[in-house]
Design a protein around this motif. Structure first.
Motif, mmCIF file in Angstrom:
data_model
loop_
_atom_site.group_PDB
_atom_site.id
_atom_site.type_symbol
_atom_site.label_atom_id
_atom_site.label_comp_id
_atom_site.label_asym_id
_atom_site.label_seq_id
_atom_site.Cartn_x
_atom_site.Cartn_y
_atom_site.Cartn_z
ATOM 1 N N HIS A 142 0.817 -1.221 0.000
ATOM 2 C CA HIS A 142 0.000 0.000 0.000
ATOM 3 C C HIS A 142 0.850 1.271 0.000
ATOM 4 C CE1 HIS A 142 1.096 -0.515 4.148
ATOM 5 N NE2 HIS A 142 0.393 0.504 4.581
ATOM 6 N N PHE A 143 2.172 1.132 0.037
ATOM 7 C CA PHE A 143 3.030 2.316 -0.009
ATOM 8 C C PHE A 143 3.103 2.945 -1.404
ATOM 9 C CE2 PHE A 143 5.943 2.041 3.950
ATOM 10 C CZ PHE A 143 4.819 1.974 4.749
ATOM 11 N N TRP A 144 2.467 2.318 -2.398
ATOM 12 C CA TRP A 144 2.446 2.943 -3.724
ATOM 13 C C TRP A 144 1.859 4.353 -3.645
ATOM 14 C CZ3 TRP A 144 -1.910 4.877 -5.876
ATOM 15 C CH2 TRP A 144 -3.138 4.435 -5.363
ATOM 16 N N SER A 145 0.853 4.534 -2.791
ATOM 17 C CA SER A 145 0.221 5.850 -2.698
ATOM 18 C C SER A 145 1.162 6.875 -2.070
ATOM 19 C CB SER A 145 -1.076 5.756 -1.899
ATOM 20 O OG SER A 145 -0.813 5.324 -0.574
ATOM 21 N N LEU A 146 2.025 6.426 -1.150
ATOM 22 C CA LEU A 146 3.016 7.333 -0.575
ATOM 23 C C LEU A 146 4.055 7.723 -1.617
ATOM 24 C CD1 LEU A 146 3.569 5.642 2.904
ATOM 25 C CD2 LEU A 146 1.810 7.261 2.173
ATOM 26 N N ALA A 147 4.362 6.795 -2.539
ATOM 27 C CA ALA A 147 5.286 7.123 -3.629
ATOM 28 C C ALA A 147 4.685 8.187 -4.540
ATOM 29 C CB ALA A 147 5.609 5.862 -4.428
ATOM 30 N N VAL A 148 3.374 8.084 -4.794
ATOM 31 C CA VAL A 148 2.691 9.104 -5.602
ATOM 32 C C VAL A 148 2.779 10.461 -4.905
ATOM 33 C CG1 VAL A 148 0.431 9.858 -6.445
ATOM 34 C CG2 VAL A 148 1.147 7.489 -6.764
ATOM 35 N N GLU A 149 2.525 10.482 -3.597
ATOM 36 C CA GLU A 149 2.609 11.738 -2.856
ATOM 37 C C GLU A 149 4.034 12.288 -2.863
ATOM 38 O OE1 GLU A 149 1.022 11.486 1.073
ATOM 39 O OE2 GLU A 149 -0.766 10.406 0.432
ATOM 40 N N GLU A 150 5.023 11.410 -2.750
ATOM 41 C CA GLU A 150 6.416 11.858 -2.739
ATOM 42 C C GLU A 150 6.762 12.577 -4.044
ATOM 43 O OE1 GLU A 150 10.746 9.952 -1.662
ATOM 44 O OE2 GLU A 150 9.347 8.750 -2.838
ATOM 45 N N GLN A 151 6.336 11.999 -5.165
ATOM 46 C CA GLN A 151 6.595 12.647 -6.458
ATOM 47 C C GLN A 151 5.913 14.010 -6.531
ATOM 48 O OE1 GLN A 151 6.160 9.744 -9.856
ATOM 49 N NE2 GLN A 151 5.825 8.323 -8.169
ATOM 50 N N PHE A 152 4.697 14.073 -6.010
ATOM 51 C CA PHE A 152 3.966 15.343 -5.990
ATOM 52 C C PHE A 152 4.703 16.383 -5.162
ATOM 53 C CE2 PHE A 152 0.769 17.952 -3.717
ATOM 54 C CZ PHE A 152 0.260 18.660 -4.795
ATOM 55 N N TYR A 153 5.146 16.010 -3.960
ATOM 56 C CA TYR A 153 5.814 16.966 -3.074
ATOM 57 C C TYR A 153 7.167 17.421 -3.627
ATOM 58 C CZ TYR A 153 2.354 15.636 0.440
ATOM 59 O OH TYR A 153 1.187 15.404 1.112
ATOM 60 N N LEU A 154 7.812 16.573 -4.410
ATOM 61 C CA LEU A 154 9.094 16.943 -4.992
ATOM 62 C C LEU A 154 8.936 17.925 -6.150
ATOM 63 C CD1 LEU A 154 10.995 13.522 -5.003
ATOM 64 C CD2 LEU A 154 11.566 15.548 -3.651
ATOM 65 N N VAL A 155 7.894 17.731 -6.950
ATOM 66 C CA VAL A 155 7.734 18.499 -8.193
ATOM 67 C C VAL A 155 6.853 19.725 -8.014
ATOM 68 C CG1 VAL A 155 6.865 18.394 -10.561
ATOM 69 C CG2 VAL A 155 8.155 16.471 -9.629
ATOM 70 N N TRP A 156 5.753 19.589 -7.267
ATOM 71 C CA TRP A 156 4.746 20.647 -7.257
ATOM 72 C C TRP A 156 5.236 21.978 -6.693
ATOM 73 C CZ3 TRP A 156 0.862 20.923 -10.274
ATOM 74 C CH2 TRP A 156 -0.162 21.844 -10.050
ATOM 75 N N PRO A 157 6.062 22.020 -5.633
ATOM 76 C CA PRO A 157 6.548 23.326 -5.170
ATOM 77 C C PRO A 157 7.289 24.110 -6.259
ATOM 78 C CG PRO A 157 6.973 21.662 -3.521
ATOM 79 C CD PRO A 157 6.500 20.930 -4.731
ATOM 80 N N LEU A 158 8.039 23.415 -7.107
ATOM 81 C CA LEU A 158 8.737 24.097 -8.204
ATOM 82 C C LEU A 158 7.739 24.652 -9.212
ATOM 83 C CD1 LEU A 158 11.613 21.503 -8.762
ATOM 84 C CD2 LEU A 158 11.631 23.566 -7.338
ATOM 85 N N VAL A 159 6.667 23.903 -9.456
ATOM 86 C CA VAL A 159 5.627 24.372 -10.384
ATOM 87 C C VAL A 159 4.944 25.613 -9.814
ATOM 88 C CG1 VAL A 159 3.460 23.759 -11.531
ATOM 89 C CG2 VAL A 159 5.270 22.050 -11.297
ATOM 90 N N VAL A 160 4.661 25.584 -8.512
ATOM 91 C CA VAL A 160 4.014 26.730 -7.866
ATOM 92 C C VAL A 160 4.902 27.971 -7.943
ATOM 93 C CG1 VAL A 160 3.181 27.621 -5.652
ATOM 94 C CG2 VAL A 160 2.626 25.286 -6.341
ATOM 95 N N LEU A 161 6.207 27.784 -7.751
ATOM 96 C CA LEU A 161 7.128 28.918 -7.830
ATOM 97 C C LEU A 161 7.219 29.492 -9.244
ATOM 98 C CD1 LEU A 161 10.091 27.696 -5.588
ATOM 99 C CD2 LEU A 161 8.526 29.590 -5.121
ATOM 100 N N ALA A 162 7.089 28.613 -10.243
ATOM 101 C CA ALA A 162 7.306 29.038 -11.628
ATOM 102 C C ALA A 162 6.086 29.696 -12.252
ATOM 103 C CB ALA A 162 7.721 27.832 -12.476
ATOM 104 N N LEU A 163 4.885 29.395 -11.758
ATOM 105 C CA LEU A 163 3.664 29.846 -12.418
ATOM 106 C C LEU A 163 2.908 30.852 -11.554
ATOM 107 C CD1 LEU A 163 2.258 26.481 -13.859
ATOM 108 C CD2 LEU A 163 3.685 28.193 -15.019
ATOM 109 N N SER A 164 2.164 31.701 -12.224
ATOM 110 C CA SER A 164 1.242 32.583 -11.511
ATOM 111 C C SER A 164 0.045 31.780 -11.020
ATOM 112 C CB SER A 164 0.766 33.698 -12.437
ATOM 113 O OG SER A 164 -0.033 33.152 -13.488
ATOM 114 N N LYS A 165 -0.753 32.388 -10.151
ATOM 115 C CA LYS A 165 -1.917 31.685 -9.617
ATOM 116 C C LYS A 165 -2.904 31.330 -10.732
ATOM 117 C CE LYS A 165 -3.433 32.986 -5.647
ATOM 118 N NZ LYS A 165 -4.108 33.732 -4.541
ATOM 119 N N ARG A 166 -3.075 32.237 -11.699
ATOM 120 C CA ARG A 166 -3.988 31.963 -12.814
ATOM 121 C C ARG A 166 -3.467 30.808 -13.670
ATOM 122 N NH1 ARG A 166 -7.868 34.899 -15.632
ATOM 123 N NH2 ARG A 166 -7.480 36.698 -14.272
ATOM 124 N N SER A 167 -2.178 30.849 -14.010
ATOM 125 C CA SER A 167 -1.597 29.770 -14.812
ATOM 126 C C SER A 167 -1.631 28.440 -14.070
ATOM 127 C CB SER A 167 -0.158 30.114 -15.192
ATOM 128 O OG SER A 167 -0.105 31.289 -15.969
#
Length: 236
Positions: A2-27
């Motif tokens: 069942h740790f597959w879901s934690l792996a999905v979250e890990e990928q999200f936490y690694l990538v998404w902050p960079l996406v948030v920094l790069a894009l405006s709220k609208r984008s």
């Protein structure tokens, strides 16, 4: 497993902050909306190739739930009036629940590997839960729903939910392997079916493990967030 879901979250936490920094709220909002059909299409494609495991566990196939949650986070931090958000959340929750009910009747249950549930059903499930979260944030605490969401039992299990999820399968495996099921009712001193007694024992052990994990590991790690917040505010 069942740790597959934690792996999905890990990928999200690694990538998404960079996406948030790069894009405006609208984008960022546009990106979240675009992810929804892409993720659904990927699940359909994997199922068409007979690979339900990929559709169920791979991050690109489950990113519509993450994107829906991100949209909710953007919404609660936006300038949209809370009344408008509450109305939208009520509509989203009602639509999601009714649509899931239709799917459940049509498919005779919400089985995770069913083709309709695994495709459209997952998206509807994400919509329902993000609507519920928005209502929890902006809802009326005096209403029936508000009192239910603020109930101490829900708050208790919400705080320790991560540990509950992590430990529930190892505990179940250990009990099924080592616990003599027929003797459980005699140990408990109650006339309960063996399966019910085993579930009750597993629930108690899992909760104890989650509490131990929270106080020894999770809470100390969460306190470290202050160091990162300070570093982010400090020049250089």
């Amino acid at each position: 497993g069942h740790f597959w879901s934690l792996a999905v979250e890990e990928q999200f936490y690694l990538v998404w902050p960079l996406v948030v920094l790069a894009l405006s709220k609208r984008s960022l909002s546009y990106l979240c909306v675009a992810i929804l059909p892409i993720s659904l299409a990927l699940r359909i494609a994997w199922l068409a190739h007979g690979n339900s495991d990929a559709a169920y566990t791979l991050m690109p196939c489950r990113m519509d739930a993450l994107a829906t949650g991100a949209l909710g986070a953007i919404a609660v931090r936006s300038d949209v009036p809370s009344d408008t958000l509450r109305r939208a959340a009520r509509v989203g929750l009602a639509f999601g629940l009714v649509a899931l009910g239709v799917v459940a009747v049509w498919r005779r249950g919400l089985h995770e590997r069913d083709a309709i549930v695994c495709t459209v059903g997952y998206t509807l499930n994400a919509l329902s839960f993000v609507s519920l979260i928005v209502l929890a944030v902006f809802g009326d605490a005096t209403s029936l729903a508000g009192r239910a969401l603020c109930h101490p039992a829900l708050r208790f299990f919400g705080r320790y939910s991560y540990g509950l999820y992590v430990f529930q399968q190892p505990v179940a495996f250990a009990l099924l392997r080592w616990a003599p099921v027929p003797s459980l009712p005699r140990v408990a001193g109650a006339h309960l079916p063996a399966e019910l007694a085993l579930q009750a024992l597993g629930f108690g052990v899992t909760t104890a493990c989650a509490l131990t994990s929270w106080y020894l590991l999770e809470a100390p790690c969460l306190r470290l967030k202050r160091r990162f917040e300070y570093a982010a505010r400090s020049p250089g």
